[in-house]
Design a protein around this motif. Sequence first.
Motif, PDB file in Angstrom:
ATOM      1  N   GLY A   8      36.840  30.280  36.211  1.00  0.00           N
ATOM      2  CA  GLY A   8      35.548  30.505  35.543  1.00  0.00           C
ATOM      3  C   GLY A   8      34.894  29.684  34.593  1.00  0.00           C
ATOM      4  O   GLY A   8      33.691  29.421  34.646  1.00  0.00           O
ATOM      5  N   SER A  37      36.658  30.815  41.257  1.00  0.00           N
ATOM      6  CA  SER A  37      36.724  31.913  40.579  1.00  0.00           C
ATOM      7  C   SER A  37      35.267  32.589  40.262  1.00  0.00           C
ATOM      8  O   SER A  37      34.363  31.632  40.612  1.00  0.00           O
ATOM      9  N   GLU A 201      43.401  37.082  37.099  1.00  0.00           N
ATOM     10  CA  GLU A 201      43.737  35.338  37.086  1.00  0.00           C
ATOM     11  C   GLU A 201      44.267  35.062  38.377  1.00  0.00           C
ATOM     12  O   GLU A 201      45.108  33.829  38.519  1.00  0.00           O
TER      13      GLU A 201
HETATM   14 MG    MG Z   1      39.336  33.202  35.319  1.00  0.00          MG
END
Ligand code: MG
Length: 420
Positions: A8, A37, A201
Amino acid sequence: MKIFKFGGASVNSAEAIRNVAHILSQYRNEKLVVVISAMGKTTNLLEKIIPGVPASEEERNALIAQCKAYHLGIAEELFGTLEGDTVAKIDQLFHQLETNARKKGDNYNYDYDQVVSFGELISTTLISGYLNHIGISNVWVDVREMIRTNENYREGIVDFSQTKELTAQMITQKQETVSLVITQGFIAGTDKGTTTTLGREGSDYSASILSYCLDAESMTIWKDVPGFLNADPKYFKNTVKINKIPFNEAIELAYYGASVIHPKTVKPIQNKGIQLHIKSFIDPQAEGSVIGPFKSIVPLTPLYIFKNNQILISIQPKDFSFIAEENLHTIFAVLAELNIRVNLMQNSALSFSLCIDYNEILLREIKEKLEDNFRLVYNTGLQLITIRYYNQQIIDETVAGRNILLQQRSRNTTQLLVEA
Ligand code: MG
Ligand code: ASP
């Protein structure tokens, strides 16, 4: 074939995405599968709009609007306009997301996956569109058609044999014409065509599954740190980069919550001896760290893992019985049913203590399911510290006088649950 994973933080702005494009442009003639992500903190935001999560209509609307404005802002910066195919596709995805977020919640884990999965669908659609726009030809693949899980929502269990077949087929076919494949981390699909996720995650794990299934020559996770550090730089000034990490050490560290890697990530690549590189997307030429078939970490140094927002639950049988097998069985059945990962546990004659990540809804469910037979007492706002290769001085410095609620030690590892 190489597998890359971008998290991210590596795609949280237009500038960050341009940087990813620059890195990918260095690998033009290689067969690459790139796992991406959700952008920035999108998953955290989406968690707040899952049906059943307490939020007023206005709050829900505001969050959806915020998420949309964030993505469209980046799209506009990258494309210079909000016209065009990619933005139309993103609009479509937001439309579906809104529909799912506004359903009446009846199954938290299922509803969770039908909402948070959009973070990855949107990010990859945007990035794939942008790369094609600037001449980095690529094909977008829906990972839900490759990674198969059961219906264990929020933490899908992967069926490796089906996944291997589907992945090999899909990637071989796509790469006949285009060598660069862009796909989603974190999400997967069931036989019935519903969406699942692999746990928070989970994108590292996605990349590892694909590496395994495609017999990749290597896997690389691109991060905002120079490699595998001995502590999270958020908590530590003088971090040390670990250059080499044995597969088993990486599994232990992930198990204790090292945020650099997802717990399930290492096993598939270890089974095939595929080395995992951790490199900086800020300094892509630098060497980074590598997880592989090594004997010990290099250099040997204490390793620290911090987990915030922990809750300690002490469970006592109401009928004054001891904490015996029968009671533990009941407690664990509830934890398993709710898919709760226990970070630390300890039992005494009269109570059983467990430390988990704080989650209001799950906590309520634990209470509901246990309170007929047990009394539950909590401490919230705790930090769980794990230190490998510790000594007493290191423990004292780290705890810094805070109250320790629970401590466990083995030869190489100590865990301390402290007030934050
Ligand atoms: Mg992440
Ligand atoms: N977007 C998901 C999360 O934030 C998966 C990931 O980033 O690995 O948990």
